[in-house]
Design a protein around this motif. Sequence first.
Motif, PDB file in Angstrom:
ATOM      1  N   LYS A 188     -13.791  -1.192  -1.217  1.00 16.75           N
ATOM      2  CA  LYS A 188     -12.885  -2.243  -1.660  1.00 16.75           C
ATOM      3  C   LYS A 188     -12.374  -3.079  -0.490  1.00 16.75           C
ATOM      4  N   ALA A 189     -12.569  -2.577   0.726  1.00 16.04           N
ATOM      5  CA  ALA A 189     -12.187  -3.297   1.944  1.00 16.04           C
ATOM      6  C   ALA A 189     -13.318  -3.186   2.950  1.00 16.04           C
ATOM      7  N   GLY A 190     -13.446  -4.215   3.771  1.00 11.78           N
ATOM      8  CA  GLY A 190     -14.493  -4.209   4.778  1.00 11.78           C
ATOM      9  C   GLY A 190     -14.208  -3.284   5.934  1.00 11.78           C
ATOM     10  N   GLY A 191     -12.943  -3.222   6.358  1.00 10.02           N
ATOM     11  CA  GLY A 191     -12.613  -2.394   7.509  1.00 10.02           C
ATOM     12  C   GLY A 191     -11.134  -2.096   7.595  1.00 10.02           C
ATOM     13  N   GLN A 192     -10.798  -1.237   8.525  1.00  5.36           N
ATOM     14  CA  GLN A 192      -9.412  -0.859   8.794  1.00  5.36           C
ATOM     15  C   GLN A 192      -9.268  -0.554  10.275  1.00  5.36           C
ATOM     16  N   ILE A 193      -8.269  -1.113  10.910  1.00  3.87           N
ATOM     17  CA  ILE A 193      -7.904  -0.720  12.269  1.00  3.87           C
ATOM     18  C   ILE A 193      -6.933   0.442  12.145  1.00  3.87           C
ATOM     19  N   MET A 194      -7.366   1.606  12.574  1.00  5.31           N
ATOM     20  CA  MET A 194      -6.543   2.808  12.434  1.00  5.31           C
ATOM     21  C   MET A 194      -7.029   3.837  13.441  1.00  5.31           C
ATOM     22  N   GLY A 195      -6.142   4.741  13.810  1.00  7.62           N
ATOM     23  CA  GLY A 195      -6.493   5.788  14.752  1.00  7.62           C
ATOM     24  C   GLY A 195      -7.536   6.741  14.216  1.00  7.62           C
ATOM     25  N   ASP A 196      -8.034   7.600  15.096  1.00  6.61           N
ATOM     26  CA  ASP A 196      -9.150   8.462  14.717  1.00  6.61           C
ATOM     27  C   ASP A 196      -8.776   9.547  13.714  1.00  6.61           C
ATOM     28  N   TRP A 197      -7.511   9.659  13.358  1.00  2.00           N
ATOM     29  CA  TRP A 197      -7.130  10.578  12.276  1.00  2.00           C
ATOM     30  C   TRP A 197      -7.719  10.120  10.929  1.00  2.00           C
ATOM     31  N   ALA A 198      -8.148   8.862  10.862  1.00  2.73           N
ATOM     32  CA  ALA A 198      -8.795   8.385   9.635  1.00  2.73           C
ATOM     33  C   ALA A 198     -10.071   9.168   9.340  1.00  2.73           C
ATOM     34  N   GLN A 199     -10.679   9.744  10.377  1.00  2.49           N
ATOM     35  CA  GLN A 199     -11.922  10.489  10.167  1.00  2.49           C
ATOM     36  C   GLN A 199     -11.753  11.626   9.173  1.00  2.49           C
ATOM     37  N   GLY A 200     -10.595  12.248   9.177  1.00  7.52           N
ATOM     38  CA  GLY A 200     -10.364  13.345   8.252  1.00  7.52           C
ATOM     39  C   GLY A 200     -10.491  12.911   6.808  1.00  7.52           C
ATOM     40  N   GLU A 201     -10.071  11.676   6.516  1.00  3.75           N
ATOM     41  CA  GLU A 201     -10.161  11.166   5.147  1.00  3.75           C
ATOM     42  C   GLU A 201     -11.614  10.895   4.759  1.00  3.75           C
ATOM     43  N   PHE A 202     -12.398  10.338   5.689  1.00  5.36           N
ATOM     44  CA  PHE A 202     -13.821  10.110   5.406  1.00  5.36           C
ATOM     45  C   PHE A 202     -14.534  11.439   5.158  1.00  5.36           C
ATOM     46  N   GLN A 203     -14.185  12.460   5.957  1.00 10.05           N
ATOM     47  CA  GLN A 203     -14.814  13.758   5.786  1.00 10.05           C
ATOM     48  C   GLN A 203     -14.447  14.387   4.446  1.00 10.05           C
ATOM     49  N   MET A 204     -13.167  14.284   4.064  1.00 14.13           N
ATOM     50  CA  MET A 204     -12.736  14.834   2.782  1.00 14.13           C
ATOM     51  C   MET A 204     -13.463  14.157   1.621  1.00 14.13           C
ATOM     52  N   ALA A 205     -13.842  12.882   1.801  1.00 12.36           N
ATOM     53  CA  ALA A 205     -14.544  12.137   0.760  1.00 12.36           C
ATOM     54  C   ALA A 205     -16.047  12.385   0.798  1.00 12.36           C
ATOM     55  N   GLY A 206     -16.500  13.225   1.724  1.00 16.60           N
ATOM     56  CA  GLY A 206     -17.918  13.549   1.820  1.00 16.60           C
ATOM     57  C   GLY A 206     -18.760  12.463   2.450  1.00 16.60           C
ATOM     58  N   GLN A 207     -18.116  11.533   3.165  1.00  8.02           N
ATOM     59  CA  GLN A 207     -18.870  10.457   3.797  1.00  8.02           C
ATOM     60  C   GLN A 207     -19.362  10.878   5.176  1.00  8.02           C
ATOM     61  N   VAL A 208     -20.482  10.285   5.572  1.00  8.51           N
ATOM     62  CA  VAL A 208     -21.144  10.650   6.823  1.00  8.51           C
ATOM     63  C   VAL A 208     -21.056   9.489   7.802  1.00  8.51           C
ATOM     64  N   ALA A 209     -20.550   9.782   9.003  1.00  9.63           N
ATOM     65  CA  ALA A 209     -20.446   8.764  10.042  1.00  9.63           C
ATOM     66  C   ALA A 209     -21.836   8.259  10.404  1.00  9.63           C
TER      67      ALA A 209
END
Length: 408
Positions: A255-276
């Motif tokens: 729903k959004a192209g990007g977000q400027i945020m600290g690396d703690w955002a990675q935890g949310e991507f991982q919880m959603a099952g997304q792969v870097a």
Amino acid sequence: MKTFSKLLGSVALLGASAAHAGELEVTHWWTSGGEAAAVSEFAKAFDATGNTWVDGAIAGSGGTARPIIISRILGGDPMGATQLNHGRQAEELIQAGLMTDLTELAEAEGWTDLVNPSSLLESCTYEGRIYCVPVNIHSWQWIWLSHDAFAQIDTAVPSDWNEFAAAAPKLEAAGIVPLAMGQQGWQQNGAFGVMTIAIAGLDAWSKVVIDKDADTARGPEYAAVFEAAVDARNFAANSNVQDWNLATNMVITGKAGGQIMGDWAQGEFQMAGQVAGEDYTCLPGLGVNEILDTGGDAFYFPVIDDEETKAAQMALASTLISPEVQVAFNLKKGSLPVRGDVDLTAANDCMQKGLDILNAGGIMPSGDMNLTADTQTQIEDLMAEFWTSDMSAADAQERYADIIASAD
């Protein structure tokens, strides 16, 4: 910390009541899905020592939690341990004798040889004594990009901020919010800091944040940052969320192209099952200036006059920095470990990028290490007003420079 100083002068310090033997109430503000998964690693490891972690999570951001934490310590109702950020947030509590000296434990376990970079332990040190245990390295210097969002507009995932800005109108035309941004001053200020490093550069940032040089804050390097911040404000105009993790979810769901945020955002991507590298891309330094600020979290231990509680506090401090716990916690948190001797082969693509930058020495101090909480609050208030109004870049820059001129 002017407000904090007033509290010290007006609140009577009551006797500290001891917790039950072996039980420690631990306060923190890690309440999102990824954060809760990470902090559970601390709790499990501490419980395994025969002690008991009593979770004292405080919903909201650090800005919400810190006044509550400080008020309890000042009011004679201290918790057994508490999260704060690296830097000066506990400085006056230490000066008042309300925080436990961890120096003997740190020396016995060789923390000075283990903690990398050394500035993390230095930020826990006051007048040669160590008062906190650093547990991670968090950096604000990232933008997170949704592969799905850019696929929807048939555009390659940007490789830097300039390409992102160029693609923003196309995203907006497709009904996609270009930049997800929570409506809170700390998020907006963090994004501004990231843009500063990418656009003005480290030298200008250092003059302003470390040297408190208001002339540089009024100069052309910072003018370019404030102009870019106006663009970012426009990109985020339809980002109608409050919390940072909800903004991250906008990126996760395309729903959004990007977000400027600290690396703690990675935890949310991982919880959603997304792969870097497959579902999302991370660009350190906005892809312009790849450097990491070495902020993060540390745990402090309020003084409690009970020997069994003190023993439990030392057990927790030791547990938090142990190699196994450092790996388990940081892999889930998305942050980097403070120990330089742990195996992180399981780290994802984004964490590996961070490790490579860290190992190459591409680091800088965080603003928390150089600005008092009072100054940080003033800047966050300004940014909250700027991002939710039509304040001009010039007016915002002048007000920012005035804050820097009076910073302590």
